[in-house]
Design a protein around this motif. Structure first.
Motif, short mmCIF file in Angstrom:
data_model
loop_
_atom_site.label_atom_id
_atom_site.label_comp_id
_atom_site.label_asym_id
_atom_site.label_seq_id
_atom_site.Cartn_x
_atom_site.Cartn_y
_atom_site.Cartn_z
N TYR A 104 0.85 -1.19 0.00
CA TYR A 104 0.00 0.00 0.00
C TYR A 104 0.88 1.24 0.00
CZ TYR A 104 -3.93 -2.99 1.49
OH TYR A 104 -4.92 -3.94 1.57
N CYS A 105 0.40 2.29 -0.64
CA CYS A 105 1.17 3.54 -0.71
C CYS A 105 0.22 4.72 -0.63
CB CYS A 105 1.97 3.59 -2.02
SG CYS A 105 2.87 5.12 -2.27
N ASP A 106 0.55 5.70 0.22
CA ASP A 106 -0.26 6.91 0.33
C ASP A 106 0.64 8.03 0.85
OD1 ASP A 106 -3.58 7.28 0.31
OD2 ASP A 106 -2.47 8.86 1.34
N ASN A 107 0.24 9.28 0.61
CA ASN A 107 1.03 10.42 1.07
C ASN A 107 0.43 11.13 2.27
OD1 ASN A 107 -1.15 11.76 -0.06
ND2 ASN A 107 0.08 13.24 -1.20
N ASP A 108 -0.74 10.67 2.75
CA ASP A 108 -1.38 11.32 3.89
C ASP A 108 -0.76 10.78 5.18
OD1 ASP A 108 -2.95 12.38 5.85
OD2 ASP A 108 -4.86 11.83 4.93
N PRO A 109 -0.20 11.65 6.05
CA PRO A 109 0.43 11.18 7.29
C PRO A 109 -0.55 10.55 8.27
CG PRO A 109 0.32 13.58 7.24
CD PRO A 109 -0.04 13.11 5.86
N VAL A 110 -1.85 10.67 8.03
CA VAL A 110 -2.82 10.02 8.91
C VAL A 110 -2.81 8.50 8.68
CG1 VAL A 110 -5.29 9.72 9.36
CG2 VAL A 110 -4.33 12.01 9.20
N VAL A 111 -2.54 8.08 7.44
CA VAL A 111 -2.64 6.66 7.09
C VAL A 111 -1.71 5.77 7.89
CG1 VAL A 111 -2.50 4.99 5.19
CG2 VAL A 111 -3.51 7.24 4.79
N PRO A 112 -0.44 6.16 8.15
CA PRO A 112 0.45 5.26 8.90
C PRO A 112 -0.08 4.85 10.26
CG PRO A 112 1.73 7.02 7.90
CD PRO A 112 0.28 7.37 7.69
N PRO A 123 -0.31 -15.33 6.93
CA PRO A 123 1.08 -15.75 7.11
C PRO A 123 1.74 -16.15 5.79
CG PRO A 123 -0.36 -16.79 8.74
CD PRO A 123 -1.25 -16.13 7.74
N GLU A 124 0.94 -16.69 4.86
CA GLU A 124 1.50 -17.13 3.58
C GLU A 124 1.87 -15.98 2.66
OE1 GLU A 124 -1.99 -19.96 4.59
OE2 GLU A 124 -1.45 -17.85 4.86
N GLY A 125 1.20 -14.84 2.82
CA GLY A 125 1.44 -13.70 1.95
C GLY A 125 2.27 -12.64 2.64
N ALA A 126 2.14 -11.40 2.14
CA ALA A 126 2.85 -10.27 2.73
C ALA A 126 2.07 -9.00 2.46
CB ALA A 126 4.26 -10.15 2.15
N THR A 127 2.07 -8.10 3.44
CA THR A 127 1.51 -6.77 3.23
C THR A 127 2.48 -5.76 3.79
OG1 THR A 127 0.30 -6.84 5.34
CG2 THR A 127 -0.90 -7.55 3.36
N ALA A 128 2.56 -4.60 3.14
CA ALA A 128 3.49 -3.55 3.57
C ALA A 128 2.89 -2.20 3.26
CB ALA A 128 4.84 -3.71 2.88
N TYR A 129 3.36 -1.19 3.96
CA TYR A 129 2.91 0.18 3.73
C TYR A 129 4.10 1.07 3.39
CZ TYR A 129 1.43 4.93 4.41
OH TYR A 129 1.21 6.26 4.22
N LEU A 130 3.95 1.87 2.36
CA LEU A 130 4.98 2.79 1.89
C LEU A 130 4.43 4.20 1.91
CD1 LEU A 130 7.67 3.44 0.36
CD2 LEU A 130 6.45 2.93 -1.75
N ARG A 131 5.10 5.10 2.59
CA ARG A 131 4.70 6.51 2.62
C ARG A 131 5.38 7.23 1.45
NH1 ARG A 131 4.34 10.73 6.45
NH2 ARG A 131 3.82 12.61 5.28
N ALA A 132 4.60 7.59 0.44
CA ALA A 132 5.14 8.30 -0.73
C ALA A 132 3.98 8.84 -1.54
CB ALA A 132 6.01 7.38 -1.59
N ASP A 133 4.29 9.75 -2.43
CA ASP A 133 3.31 10.38 -3.32
C ASP A 133 3.43 9.76 -4.71
OD1 ASP A 133 2.43 12.65 -5.32
OD2 ASP A 133 1.62 13.23 -3.37
N VAL A 134 2.33 9.69 -5.42
CA VAL A 134 2.36 9.13 -6.77
C VAL A 134 3.31 9.90 -7.68
CG1 VAL A 134 0.43 10.52 -7.65
CG2 VAL A 134 0.90 8.27 -8.66
N ARG A 135 3.62 11.15 -7.30
CA ARG A 135 4.57 11.95 -8.09
C ARG A 135 6.02 11.56 -7.81
NH1 ARG A 135 0.43 14.91 -6.20
NH2 ARG A 135 -0.79 16.24 -7.60
#
Length: 270
Positions: A104-112, A123-135
């Motif tokens: 997941y990726c979003d630039n809003d600081p509320v999301v983290p 457990p078999e998969g993976a999820t992660a969060y990335l703080r960044a802007d589409v630009r």
């Protein structure tokens, strides 16, 4: 696992509305501020069906994710993910294929603050969060590479996002650049608001949002279709957002009350 660029700031600007928090308010969430609610009410004054439109976009994401997972996709890069609303993309995909990997990726600081909700995958998969802007496509790809195998197909999700990126910011070029770094067999799943059916309301909405510091680029069907140049469109091609494979999900209450002014499509990179 949480992936974040080291230069990200956690400061939350509550002096002006943010699209992700307005979207959360439309969906009945609580992670928004008075400034978001006020602008949301102004949008509702123009068109009371705005919350329905938000839910229809969310429903498209569920259906497209379901279709892609059922057709073998096991990796997703969701840019502009917003504040979590169940079911999240990874819950849909991992419910079908538990080994699915999602960034997941979003630039809003509320999301983290909600990363725990975004990272509670199988457990078999993976999820992660990335703080960044589409630009920041290079930052996004660099972070995604820590979780996704970019030699294998990835579904790039841009749901209700690119209408906040004007042509002057190179919206089409940004998408082209992201897809260029994904392998053959990858997909683009996308929705986009349009003024094609509600020109007067759309003009008023653009003016109000611009005054609040939010850019809204309501592209035509042709402008939306251009994002899929060079891709093989999944049937039925570019469609009204609520009419893309409706059999894959339940209709959103209220969507039958008139046209939903937005397009949706999924395309495969040859």
């Amino acid at each position: 696992m949480t992936v974040r660029p080291t230069d990200a700031t956690d400061a939350t600007d509550t002096s002006r509305p943010h699209p992700a928090r307005m979207y959360d308010w439309y969906l009945g969430g609580k992670d928004n501020y008075p400034v978001d609610q006020e602008m949301g009410r102004q949008m509702l004054a123009l068109d009371p069906r705005v919350p329905v439109m938000a839910r229809v976009n969310r429903a498209f994401m569920h259906r497209a994710t379901r279709w892609l997972t059922e057709h073998g996709v096991r990796q997703f890069l969701d840019i502009g993910s917003g504040i979590p609303t169940e079911p999240n993309l990874h819950q849909v995909a991992q419910g079908i294929a538990p080994d699915t990997r999602v960034v997941y990726c979003d630039n809003d600081p509320v999301v983290p603050a909600h990363a725990a909700d975004l990272l509670c995958g199988t457990p078999e998969g993976a999820t992660a969060y990335l703080r960044a802007d589409v630009r920041e496509p290079d930052t996004i790809i660099e972070g995604a590479r820590e979780v996704l195998d970019l030699t294998r197909p990835v579904a790039l999700s841009l749901v209700a996002l690119l209408h906040f990126v004007p042509d002057e910011d190179g919206a089409h070029e940004l998408v082209d650049g992201l897809l260029a770094q994904l392998p053959s067999g990858s997909y683009l799943m996308m929705t986009h608001a349009t003024a094609d059916f509600t020109p007067e309301k759309s003009t008023a909405a653009v003016e109000k949002l611009t005054a609040a510091g939010i850019t809204l680029a309501l592209r035509s069907r042709t402008g939306f279709a251009r994002f899929f140049t060079g891709l093989d469109l999944v049937e039925p091609g570019v469609a009204m957002v609520d009419r893309w494979h409706p059999e894959l999900g339940d209709p959103v209450p209220g969507q039958e009350g008139g046209v939903i002014p937005g397009y949706g499509a999924v395309g495969r990179k040859p």
